[in-house]
Each structure stands twice: as structure tokens, then as C-alpha cells.
Write a protein that holds these residues in place. Structure first.
Motif, PDB file in Angstrom:
ATOM      1  N   GLU A 547       0.950  -1.165   0.078  1.00  0.00           N
ATOM      2  CA  GLU A 547       0.055   0.013   0.151  1.00  0.00           C
ATOM      3  C   GLU A 547       0.933   1.186   0.070  1.00  0.00           C
ATOM      4  OE1 GLU A 547      -2.712   2.372  -0.489  1.00  0.00           O
ATOM      5  OE2 GLU A 547      -3.456   0.154  -0.072  1.00  0.00           O
ATOM      6  N   LYS A 548       0.478   2.267  -0.929  1.00  0.00           N
ATOM      7  CA  LYS A 548       1.483   3.191  -1.013  1.00  0.00           C
ATOM      8  C   LYS A 548       0.848   4.541  -0.140  1.00  0.00           C
ATOM      9  CE  LYS A 548       2.519   2.693  -5.858  1.00  0.00           C
ATOM     10  NZ  LYS A 548       2.042   1.244  -5.879  1.00  0.00           N
ATOM     11  N   THR A 549      -0.131   4.374   0.445  1.00  0.00           N
ATOM     12  CA  THR A 549      -0.548   5.576   1.547  1.00  0.00           C
ATOM     13  C   THR A 549      -0.657   4.957   2.906  1.00  0.00           C
ATOM     14  OG1 THR A 549      -3.024   5.094   1.089  1.00  0.00           O
ATOM     15  CG2 THR A 549      -2.012   6.645  -0.394  1.00  0.00           C
ATOM     16  N   GLN A 550      -0.280   5.883   3.863  1.00  0.00           N
ATOM     17  CA  GLN A 550      -0.437   5.678   5.202  1.00  0.00           C
ATOM     18  C   GLN A 550      -1.910   5.272   5.638  1.00  0.00           C
ATOM     19  OE1 GLN A 550       2.109   5.385   7.522  1.00  0.00           O
ATOM     20  NE2 GLN A 550       0.738   4.855   9.256  1.00  0.00           N
ATOM     21  N   GLU A 551      -2.784   5.921   5.009  1.00  0.00           N
ATOM     22  CA  GLU A 551      -4.316   5.675   5.505  1.00  0.00           C
ATOM     23  C   GLU A 551      -4.635   4.235   4.994  1.00  0.00           C
ATOM     24  OE1 GLU A 551      -8.667   6.997   4.165  1.00  0.00           O
ATOM     25  OE2 GLU A 551      -6.979   7.799   3.193  1.00  0.00           O
ATOM     26  N   GLY A 552      -4.041   3.768   3.739  1.00  0.00           N
ATOM     27  CA  GLY A 552      -4.256   2.358   3.339  1.00  0.00           C
ATOM     28  C   GLY A 552      -3.454   1.200   4.211  1.00  0.00           C
ATOM     29  N   ARG A 553      -2.359   1.461   4.474  1.00  0.00           N
ATOM     30  CA  ARG A 553      -1.863   0.676   5.573  1.00  0.00           C
ATOM     31  C   ARG A 553      -2.290   0.569   6.900  1.00  0.00           C
ATOM     32  NH1 ARG A 553       2.891   3.188   3.132  1.00  0.00           N
ATOM     33  NH2 ARG A 553       3.112   4.756   4.445  1.00  0.00           N
ATOM     34  N   GLU A 554      -2.971   1.759   7.529  1.00  0.00           N
ATOM     35  CA  GLU A 554      -3.712   1.765   8.684  1.00  0.00           C
ATOM     36  C   GLU A 554      -4.895   0.833   8.645  1.00  0.00           C
ATOM     37  OE1 GLU A 554      -4.211   5.982   9.755  1.00  0.00           O
ATOM     38  OE2 GLU A 554      -2.145   6.124  10.162  1.00  0.00           O
ATOM     39  N   GLU A 555      -5.482   0.818   7.226  1.00  0.00           N
ATOM     40  CA  GLU A 555      -6.827   0.170   7.222  1.00  0.00           C
ATOM     41  C   GLU A 555      -6.358  -1.487   7.279  1.00  0.00           C
ATOM     42  OE1 GLU A 555      -8.592   0.878   3.448  1.00  0.00           O
ATOM     43  OE2 GLU A 555      -9.078   2.914   4.044  1.00  0.00           O
ATOM     44  N   TYR A 556      -5.337  -1.886   6.761  1.00  0.00           N
ATOM     45  CA  TYR A 556      -4.921  -3.174   6.800  1.00  0.00           C
ATOM     46  C   TYR A 556      -4.455  -3.511   8.214  1.00  0.00           C
ATOM     47  CZ  TYR A 556      -5.315  -3.948   1.708  1.00  0.00           C
ATOM     48  OH  TYR A 556      -6.171  -3.999   0.481  1.00  0.00           O
ATOM     49  N   ASP A 557      -3.710  -2.483   8.873  1.00  0.00           N
ATOM     50  CA  ASP A 557      -3.463  -2.768  10.421  1.00  0.00           C
ATOM     51  C   ASP A 557      -4.577  -2.955  11.058  1.00  0.00           C
ATOM     52  OD1 ASP A 557      -0.823  -2.661  10.134  1.00  0.00           O
ATOM     53  OD2 ASP A 557      -0.553  -0.575  10.419  1.00  0.00           O
ATOM     54  N   ALA A 558      -5.861  -2.389  10.709  1.00  0.00           N
ATOM     55  CA  ALA A 558      -7.063  -2.502  11.528  1.00  0.00           C
ATOM     56  C   ALA A 558      -7.510  -3.883  11.285  1.00  0.00           C
ATOM     57  CB  ALA A 558      -8.026  -1.274  11.201  1.00  0.00           C
ATOM     58  N   LEU A 559      -7.596  -4.438  10.131  1.00  0.00           N
ATOM     59  CA  LEU A 559      -7.989  -5.589   9.653  1.00  0.00           C
ATOM     60  C   LEU A 559      -7.394  -6.933  10.489  1.00  0.00           C
ATOM     61  CD1 LEU A 559      -8.445  -5.419   5.934  1.00  0.00           C
ATOM     62  CD2 LEU A 559     -10.113  -5.465   7.500  1.00  0.00           C
ATOM     63  N   CYS A 560      -6.295  -6.624  11.222  1.00  0.00           N
ATOM     64  CA  CYS A 560      -5.533  -7.604  11.975  1.00  0.00           C
ATOM     65  C   CYS A 560      -5.565  -7.480  13.393  1.00  0.00           C
ATOM     66  CB  CYS A 560      -3.999  -7.765  11.309  1.00  0.00           C
ATOM     67  SG  CYS A 560      -3.933  -8.314   9.811  1.00  0.00           S
ATOM     68  N   SER A 561      -6.546  -6.557  13.860  1.00  0.00           N
ATOM     69  CA  SER A 561      -6.593  -6.379  15.383  1.00  0.00           C
ATOM     70  C   SER A 561      -8.282  -6.268  15.672  1.00  0.00           C
ATOM     71  CB  SER A 561      -5.811  -5.213  15.747  1.00  0.00           C
ATOM     72  OG  SER A 561      -6.325  -3.751  15.119  1.00  0.00           O
ATOM     73  N   MET A 678     -13.957  -3.653   7.437  1.00  0.00           N
ATOM     74  CA  MET A 678     -14.387  -4.458   6.598  1.00  0.00           C
ATOM     75  C   MET A 678     -15.394  -4.182   5.661  1.00  0.00           C
ATOM     76  SD  MET A 678     -14.532  -7.474   9.515  1.00  0.00           S
ATOM     77  CE  MET A 678     -15.317  -8.800   8.650  1.00  0.00           C
ATOM     78  N   LYS A 679     -16.246  -3.259   6.113  1.00  0.00           N
ATOM     79  CA  LYS A 679     -17.543  -2.820   5.561  1.00  0.00           C
ATOM     80  C   LYS A 679     -17.002  -1.747   4.449  1.00  0.00           C
ATOM     81  CE  LYS A 679     -22.145  -1.436   5.169  1.00  0.00           C
ATOM     82  NZ  LYS A 679     -22.131  -0.718   3.796  1.00  0.00           N
ATOM     83  N   LEU A 680     -16.138  -0.906   4.659  1.00  0.00           N
ATOM     84  CA  LEU A 680     -15.363  -0.126   3.784  1.00  0.00           C
ATOM     85  C   LEU A 680     -14.967  -0.996   2.444  1.00  0.00           C
ATOM     86  CD1 LEU A 680     -14.702   2.628   2.919  1.00  0.00           C
ATOM     87  CD2 LEU A 680     -12.405   2.274   4.134  1.00  0.00           C
ATOM     88  N   HIS A 681     -14.161  -2.249   2.756  1.00  0.00           N
ATOM     89  CA  HIS A 681     -13.632  -2.865   1.539  1.00  0.00           C
ATOM     90  C   HIS A 681     -14.779  -3.725   0.749  1.00  0.00           C
ATOM     91  CE1 HIS A 681      -8.926  -3.087   2.831  1.00  0.00           C
ATOM     92  NE2 HIS A 681      -9.552  -1.980   3.259  1.00  0.00           N
ATOM     93  N   GLU A 682     -15.872  -4.026   1.517  1.00  0.00           N
ATOM     94  CA  GLU A 682     -17.096  -4.636   0.806  1.00  0.00           C
ATOM     95  C   GLU A 682     -17.694  -3.886   0.003  1.00  0.00           C
ATOM     96  OE1 GLU A 682     -19.485  -6.633   3.608  1.00  0.00           O
ATOM     97  OE2 GLU A 682     -17.870  -8.223   4.253  1.00  0.00           O
TER      98      GLU A 682
END
Length: 701
Positions: A547-561, A678-682
Motif C-alpha cells: 500500500e502506497k498511502t499511510q491511510e491504506g496501511r492503517e486500514e490493513y493494520d485495523a483488519l488484523c486487530s 471490513m464494511k469499507l472494503h466490501e
């Protein structure tokens, strides 16, 4: 009372002699031992000791047993400066003053250093704890001796001993005291040398720190010293780093003695190398000689005087090296091996040694959690051979990382560990994980396809794979069945708890019964973990890294917690809630030294004898011990007392949670955030249903 340390008449430093540690303390005895080495006579300055007999009358006069009261320590130190001298003590000081005037160089200047009985030993070093007075003249000798003696009662000394021995340090329990009176060296360059690398415990490397002037600047960190790492076996420099040396301390050779501090304003001299290559080699040579004589890794203080003569000022064992089992040690010059202590991670960490019982149960538990049957041959997975990928040391478990480095780079290993344990990933990215240095060249005997098959046949690979497929295809049904199994297994555990274990069969046999009770649900967990969850985590982690943006990386961090049902988190929440049911006014009445009184007070409230604690706390205490009393101070060790065994461990943990925000608040925030992402990605996937019709299904999966 005066003992010569550097003369042909000096007795042996063996216990019972005039220069034994019980007579002159650790530092003085070590100096006598240095001088006794045949090739070092000329490298040790003239030195004498005021023995423990000199200070015994002062100890008898004080008759105070101080523990951890800082103000009492300060009063005692002040009292030391005015204790009366008896005739024998005065005579000893007069004789020693005459020695300084007549025998010592630079017009009679000395260094007065502490030499406690246990100082510079293999257990206690007291490094930097006691006073050292430099540039001492005959007229200032008495005051310097008093300062050294007073430092025996410094508050830091008691804290240090308590940390090493787990408490109990008093002024009476800290053994005898002596001082060294050494001819002062007008050091042009000085520092410390370690015969083994204290940074990575490499016994083949010698580390030298140096700076201009007296070595005190290096020891107390007032300058950024030059550092040299030298390979003793290959006889070559491994690393040289030059510090910025903005000042130096020099001996005051004019009347009055003492030490003066000189500012180094010349930028070129600040960054000039303090040692030549030949001087480094000379220090290494003498350090190795001392190490050989002592039979252990040694830390020495050294100095070059005005005539470029190398002098050794003290030697002591290095107490900070990581202790490896003998079987894990490679001989000098052999291929180095890198081991990874698998019990040191970001979360479930222990640095304590395992008992034999802990080791047996832990290894079997690791096998069962990994999917192996309870009656599997544990020796196949964990044996004592350090050439194997996984093995048991005497008190720890290790991985042979040199074998892993044969096939994968440190960066590849670090990437694989990043999501689950960033701390472990940082270890493999450190300079210590040098693939060229540690990579195994050839697999050892016994590591072959046949023996690998013996390992894998113990694992029900196909069964675990089928379990994962069921979770993948019918997650709701599989999770429901899994939860039902958990209930059944927990009921079995409760039955075993109520029954207790048969002492004639032992605890290991009972632990096998526990594993058998848990195996149905643990098989489900192992299958889902190894064939589904880890792959999902790896996929999410790859997307996070890409992921190129900090926002995107934080989203994937959130998916794993933000997951619910974590029992460790539930215990943390229960501890915090229980701690804050008891008012701070009650907690303030107790500290670490009297928690046993609080434990007794709680017991009496729980039994109805007293009723002076909040009822919700008392009922919460009883409920906590019922639900989580099996938990313990060190969760890795079955031998560690549980909260039911010793409630003081629970109280110690509760104290740390008083006034702290409940972990449930953070957890709930993480749960909400995970569901939002999760809802955002769906929603994003649904918006692309015409161009990527299977994306939504993939995201939900």
C-alpha cells in the motif's frame, strides 16, 4: 592493615592469604593476581590495600542496619566522614602516606579505589557504585579513604544488590570493605577492554573503548569514546568507529593534586583516532593473556602513560554475557552458529530458565498445539542436539538460525515475521544477523529426507488440511461446531480440575490428560491456523506493505486487530476491573513490602471475619480466583505459583492497574474500527461488481 599488592613479597590471592578477597576485597585481590602473572609485572602500577581489618572498627562503631531508606543511607554516609580513628588505623594511614610520598611518581599522587569483598566478582560487580578518588596526595589520603568507605552505604548499592538477589540487602548483609591505593598514572590515552564482545556475546571478538586522558571519561560516558572490535582468532580489525571527544580529564601535576577537565576545541582532534593499530593489538594481546590466566571472559581498565607504556589498572569477570550451554559453544576459529531464543517475542516472553518439568510440559504442549498427537515422540521435534532446527538447551528452547540462513536471507525471514511479531522482525534486520558470518555451509549429519519424513509423519497434515477447508467453505457452520467442541473440552478440563492429579503418576502424566481433553478443539485451531489464518494474515500483510498511502496501511493494520474472545485480553480486562473496585485510599496503605498484609485482609473479608473492604471488590476477588486463579506470574512456566497458590502475585499485578484505563476500551475501539474497514472494503468491491464480478466474494472470504 596495609597489604602490598605489587611486590615479590605479596602472598597468593588464594583464599586465606593476605591478598585474598576476604582480606583485601575483590578489586585488590584481582590486582595482586594480575601482578602475579609473569609477563605482566611491569604493566601493573604500584599498589597497596587497606584491608578489611582497617574498616572493621568503623563498622562496629556504626552498629546500624540500614535497608532501603534513602534518607537513612545519606545520614550514614555523612557519619562516615567523621568517625574517629584508633591508634592502629592512624598508624596505617601515616605509613601509607609515607609510601605515597617516597615511592609514587608525579610528586606523590595516588588513586584511591573501593575494593568490597564481593566487588568485581562473577555475581556482583558493583560497577560504578562505589567512590573513586583520583590525584590523591598524602595530606588528602584520609579524606579519600573516608569517601570510599561512605559510598558503601549509598542507596544505589542496596538497590543494585536487591535487583540481583531479589531483595534482602542491608548494610550488615553486604560483605566487608577494603580500598586500593594505587600509584596514579598520568594517562595520555585510557579506556576499557572486553575479552569477549558484550554486545553480542561473541567470544572470538575483543572490544576496546578509548579516549584521550584518564579513563574516567570513558567509564562514566562523559565522552563518546572510540570503539574498536578486533577478531582475536583471525587477528584483524572487524570494526572501528571514532567518537567525538569534546573533553579530556588529566592529572593535575601541580601542588594540590586532583584532576582537571580540559575542553578539546580543535575539531580535528575531537574526531582523531585515539589509538594506533599497534596499540590496539597490544591491548588485545594483554587482554587475551589476562583472560587465559583467569579462565573466563574479562573486562579490564587500561591506560597508556606519558612514555606510551601500557598499564593495566584492574580486571574483573564480564557479568553481562549471554550464557550458552557448553554444547552450543563453537571452538575458536570454527564456523560461528547463530541461535534464536524462541521464547523471547513481543508478547509471550520469558527470560527465566525453564525447570526440567517446565521443559517437558512446554515441549509436549508445543507439539500438540502444532497438531501432533498427545502420545507423539517429543524427541523427534525437540532434542538436545544444537545442530537440529529446533532443540532444547539446558534451560531454554532454541532455533538453529544458521540453518535457516542457508536457505533464506535475513530480510525474507523478517518479512515473514513482520505481521505476527515486529520485534522478532527487527532482530533479523539488525546487524547481528549477518548471513555471510553465520550461514551454514553444509547440513549436519542426520538432517536428511528420511529423518525429515519421520518428523512430518507425526503430524496429521491431511486431517488438519481438511479442517481448514471446512472453515473456508462453510465458516459459519465450522465456527459453530468449533465453539461446541470448546464447551465440551472445557467441561472435561473442569472434571479433571475437580478430580486433581494422581501423585503416584506425576504431573507430566496429568498434563497429558489435560492435552487429551483439549485435543479436539486444538486440532480445529491448528488446522485453521496453519492452512487458513496464517495465509490470510500473510496476504493482508503483503497488501499492507504494498500500500502506497499511510491511510491504506492503517486500514490493513485495523483488519488484523480488534478480535473478541481472546482469553488473555479477557484476563487483562478482569484484572483492571478488579483493581479499580478497590479505592485508591486502600491501595495507598500498602506497598510491595507489605502486600502480604493486604492478602490476609482480603482473605478475612472473603471468609466473613472482616467487612472493611468494598463488597463488590471482595466478591470480584472470589470470582476472579474461581475463573482465572490458574493464571500465574509467568504464564510460560507450570512451576510458577498460580494466583490461587500465592495471591501476592495477583496483588502485584493489580497494583499496576490502579487508575489505568481499562483495556476493554481500546479493544472495543479496535473492534469497531475493524468492522468499519471490513464494511469499507466490501463497499469498494461491490462498486466494482461489473468490472470485477468475483471481487466482493474474494474480499468477504
Amino acid at each position: 592493615m596495609i597489604v602490598p599488592l605489587t611486590s615479590s613479597s605479596s602472598s597468593s590471592p588464594l583464599e586465606g592469604g593476605a591478598t585474598s578477597t576476604s582480606s583485601v576485597g575483590g578489586k585488590a585481590s584481582s590486582l595482586a593476581k594480575l601482578y602475579a602473572i609473569q609477563d605482566l609485572h611491569d604493566n601493573v602500577p604500584k599498589s597497596y590495600a587497606l584491608s578489611t581489618a582497617f574498616f572493621r572498627p568503623w563498622m562496629d562503631q556504626l552498629k546500624i542496619d540500614v535497608t532501603s531508606d534513602e534518607s537513612a543511607c545519606d545520614k550514614l554516609k555523612i557519619a562516615c566522614l567523621s568517625l574517629p580513628l584508633n591508634a592502629e588505623q592512624q598508624r596505617a594511614l601515616d605509613e601509607l602516606s609515607a609510601v605515597i610520598s617516597n615511592e609514587f611518581s608525579h610528586g606523590g599522587l595516588a588513586a584511591v579505589r573501593s575494593s568490597a569483598v564481593e566487588e568485581d566478582g562473577s555475581e556482583l560487580s558493583y560497577a560504578g557504585m562505589f567512590e573513586t578518588v583520583l590525584g590523591v596526595t598524602p595530606s588528602t589520603l584520609e579524606n579519600a579513604v573516608r569517601k570510599c568507605f561512605a559510598s558503601k552505604f549509598d542507596y544505589r548499592v542496596f538497590n543494585y544488590v536487591n535487583n540481583i538477589r531479589g531483595g534482602g540487602a542491608t548494610s550488615a548483609s553486604i560483605d566487608g570493605f577494603a580500598v586500593v591505593v594505587m600509584e596514579m598514572v598520568d594517562a595520555q590515552i585510557a579506556g576499557v577492554a572486553f575479552s569477549a564482545n558484550p554486545l553480542n556475546s561473541d567470544r572470538d571478538e575483543c572490544v576496546i573503548d578509548s579516549s584521550f586522558g584518564l579513563g574516567e571519561s570513558v567509564v562514566d560516558g562523559s565522552v563518546t569514546a572510540d570503539r574498536f572490535i578486533y577478531d582475536k582468532v583471525e587477528k584483524k580489525m572487524v570494526q572501528k568507529s571514532i567518537g567525538k571527544k569534546k573533553m579530556e580529564r588529566r592529572l593535575n601535576l601541580v601542588e594540590g593534586g586532583g584532576v582537571r577537565e580540559i575542553s578539546i576545541d580543535d575539531g580535528a582532534r575531537q574526531t582523531a583516532c585515539s589509538l594506533t593499530d599497534n596499540q590496539v593489538k597490544e591491548i588485545v594481546q594483554l587482554t587475551c593473556l589476562v583472560e587465559e590466566e583467569y579462565g573466563m571472559p574479562i573486562d579490564i581498565e587500561w591506560a597508556f602513560d606519558g612514555k606510551s607504556k601500557l598499564l593495566l589498572l584492574q580486571a574483573r569477570p564480564i557479568t553481562t554475557l549471554y550464557q550458552l550451554d557448553e554444547a552450543m559453544m563453537t571452538k575458536p576459529g570454527e564456523q560461528r552458529v547463530l541461535y534464536y531464543d524462541s521464547n523471547i517475542t513481543q508478547d509471550a516472553t520469558t527470560t527465566n530458565p525453564f525447570t526440567k518439568m517446565d521443559m517437558e510440559i512446554y515441549c509436549r504442549a508445543s507439539c500438540v498445539i502444532g497438531g501432533a498427537p498427545v502420545d507423539c515422540d517429543v524427541e523427534i521435534f525437540f532434542n538436545k542436539d544444537p545442530t537440529r532446527p529446533l532443540f532444547c538447551g539446558e534451560t531454554r528452547q532454541y532455533m538453529n538460525q544458521s540453518m535457516a540462513l542457508k536457505y533464506r536471507s535475513p530480510e525474507q525471514i523478517a518479512k515473514g515475521a513482520e505481521m505476527l511479531c515486529p520485534y522478532t522482525a527487527s532482530l533479523f534486520r539488525s546487524s547481528d544477523c549477518d548471513r555471510d558470518k553465520y550461514r551454514m555451509k553444509k547440513l549436519p549429519k542426520g538432517i536428511n529426507l528420511r529423518n525429515s519424513w519421520k518428523v512430518f509423519r507425526q503430524l496429521p497434515i491431511m486431517k488438519l488440511h481438511k479442517i481448514s477447508k471446512r472453515f473456508e467453505k462453510e465458516p459459519d457452520v465450522a465456527v459453530g461446531e468449533y465453539r461446541q467442541l470448546v464447551k465440551q473440552d472445557m467441561a472435561k478440563l473442569k472434571e479433571l480440575e475437580m478430580r486433581g492429579y494422581d501423585k503416584s503418576k506425576g504431573l507430566v502424566s496429568f498434563s497429558n490428560e489435560l492435552f487429551l481433553a483439549l485435543q479436539p478443539s486444538m486440532e480445529q485451531e491448528a488446522g485453521a491456523l496453519f492452512f487458513l489464518i496464517l495465509g490470510t494474515y500473510k496476504s493482508v500483510d503483503k497488501r499492507r506493505l504494498d500500500e502506497k498511502t499511510q491511510e491504506g496501511r492503517e486500514e490493513y493494520d485495523a483488519l488484523c486487530s480488534g478480535f473478541e474472545g481472546d482469553e488473555l485480553m479477557e484476563i487483562n480486562i478482569a484484572v483492571n476491573e478488579l483493581a479499580n473496585k478497590l479505592g485508591e485510599d486502600v491501595w495507598q496503605q500498602y506497598n510491595h513490602d507489605n502486600l502480604d498484609q493486604l492478602a490476609e485482609r482480603i482473605r478475612m473479608n472473603a471468609s466473613g471475619v472482616l467487612s472493611d473492604l468494598p463488597a463488590n471488590f471482595v466478591s470480584g476477588w472470589v470470582e476472579f480466583l474461581e475463573n482465572y486463579g490458574w493464571d500465574r506470574d509467568d504464564q510460560m512456566f507450570i512451576s510458577s505459583p498460580s494466583y490461587r497458590d500465592d495471591p501476592i502475585f495477583l496483588l502485584t499485578r493489580l497494583v499496576q492497574n490502579v487508575g489505568i484505563e481499562c483495556p476493554s476500551i481500546k479493544q472495543q475501539k479496535q473492534v469497531v474500527r475493524r468492522r468499519e474497514v471490513m464494511k469499507l472494503h466490501e463497499d469498494r468491491a461491490a462498486s466494482k461488481r461489473f468490472t470485477q464480478p468475483f471481487l466482493l466474494k474474494k474480499v468477504r472470504k
